[in-house]
Write a protein that holds these residues in place. Structure first.
Motif, short mmCIF file in Angstrom:
data_model
loop_
_atom_site.label_atom_id
_atom_site.label_comp_id
_atom_site.label_asym_id
_atom_site.label_seq_id
_atom_site.Cartn_x
_atom_site.Cartn_y
_atom_site.Cartn_z
N GLN A 51 0.82 -1.22 0.00
CA GLN A 51 0.00 0.00 0.00
C GLN A 51 0.86 1.27 0.00
O GLN A 51 0.32 2.36 -0.24
CB GLN A 51 -0.94 0.02 1.20
CG GLN A 51 -2.03 -1.06 1.12
CD GLN A 51 -2.96 -0.97 2.31
OE1 GLN A 51 -2.66 -1.49 3.36
NE2 GLN A 51 -4.07 -0.28 2.14
N CYS A 88 -10.76 -0.24 3.58
CA CYS A 88 -9.34 -0.32 3.25
C CYS A 88 -8.85 1.07 2.86
O CYS A 88 -9.54 1.77 2.11
CB CYS A 88 -9.14 -1.29 2.09
SG CYS A 88 -7.43 -1.45 1.55
N LEU A 89 -7.69 1.46 3.35
CA LEU A 89 -7.16 2.79 3.04
C LEU A 89 -6.88 2.95 1.55
O LEU A 89 -6.81 4.07 1.05
CB LEU A 89 -5.89 3.06 3.84
CG LEU A 89 -6.10 3.21 5.36
CD1 LEU A 89 -4.76 3.38 6.05
CD2 LEU A 89 -7.03 4.37 5.68
N HIS A 130 -6.92 -9.24 6.83
CA HIS A 130 -7.00 -8.22 5.78
C HIS A 130 -5.59 -7.81 5.32
O HIS A 130 -5.30 -7.77 4.12
CB HIS A 130 -7.78 -7.01 6.31
CG HIS A 130 -7.89 -5.87 5.37
ND1 HIS A 130 -9.10 -5.42 4.88
CD2 HIS A 130 -6.94 -5.06 4.82
CE1 HIS A 130 -8.88 -4.38 4.07
NE2 HIS A 130 -7.59 -4.15 4.02
N GLU A 131 -4.72 -7.53 6.30
CA GLU A 131 -3.37 -7.05 5.95
C GLU A 131 -2.54 -8.16 5.32
O GLU A 131 -1.79 -7.93 4.36
CB GLU A 131 -2.67 -6.48 7.18
CG GLU A 131 -3.36 -5.28 7.82
CD GLU A 131 -3.79 -4.21 6.83
OE1 GLU A 131 -3.09 -4.00 5.82
OE2 GLU A 131 -4.84 -3.58 7.06
N HIS A 134 -3.24 -8.58 1.73
CA HIS A 134 -2.57 -7.59 0.87
C HIS A 134 -1.23 -8.10 0.35
O HIS A 134 -0.81 -7.76 -0.75
CB HIS A 134 -2.30 -6.30 1.65
CG HIS A 134 -3.41 -5.29 1.61
ND1 HIS A 134 -3.84 -4.70 0.45
CD2 HIS A 134 -4.17 -4.75 2.61
CE1 HIS A 134 -4.81 -3.84 0.73
NE2 HIS A 134 -5.04 -3.85 2.04
CO CO Z 1 -6.45 -2.78 3.07
#
Ligand code: CO
Length: 147
Positions: A51, A88-89, A130-131, A134
């Motif tokens: 990210q 999510c950012l 979640h992370e 990624h």
């Molecule tokens: Co995310």
């Protein structure tokens, strides 16, 4: 420390499988510090290396009870299930229901390269899943519950 730009959906970098982090040096520490600062500034509860454009297997999480850094994390146990809203950012202003394990145990390394094992339940377990997704190029929208 510095705020880093958060990559947004549509950028290929979010869809890559990240590589194992093999060095535990000042460069890693700087990226981790920047990621934490960036996450807090954006009022997120987690941020993964891709990210911020870094295709390596690490992430930061803080669901309100302290900062956790996971380098090369692997989910080694999971149980139960929970369904709840997730965001999510990298996907601004969107939230959808996702079903995740209720509890997970993660094996990882810390910034010094030491092995760590962390168990989490509920929202923290959701954040870990979640992370870690990624790091394999998986976004939560890939897992949204079918209506
Ligand atoms: Co995310």
């Amino acid at each position: 420390m510095a705020i880093r730009n958060i990559v947004k959906i549509g950028d290929d970098v979010l869809r890559k499988v990240c590589r194992t982090q093999l060095t535990f040096d000042d460069k890693l520490a700087t990226i981790l510090d920047d990621m934490a600062e960036t996450m807090y500034k954006a009022e997120g509860v987690g941020l993964a290396a891709p990210q911020v454009g870094v295709l390596r297997r690490f992430c930061v999480v803080d669901v309100g009870d302290g900062l956790i850094e996971l380098i090369n994390p692997v989910i080694v146990e999971k149980s139960g299930s929970q369904t709840g809203s997730e965001g999510c950012l990298s996907i601004p202003e969107r939230f959808e229901d996702v079903t995740r394990p209720m509890s997970v145990t993660v094996r990882a390394q810390n910034r010094k390269g030491e092995n760590i094992v962390i168990s989490a339940e509920g929202f923290k377990a959701r954040a870990f899943c979640h992370e870690i997704d990624h790091l394999d190029g998986v976004l939560y929208i890939d897992r949204v519950d079918k209506k």
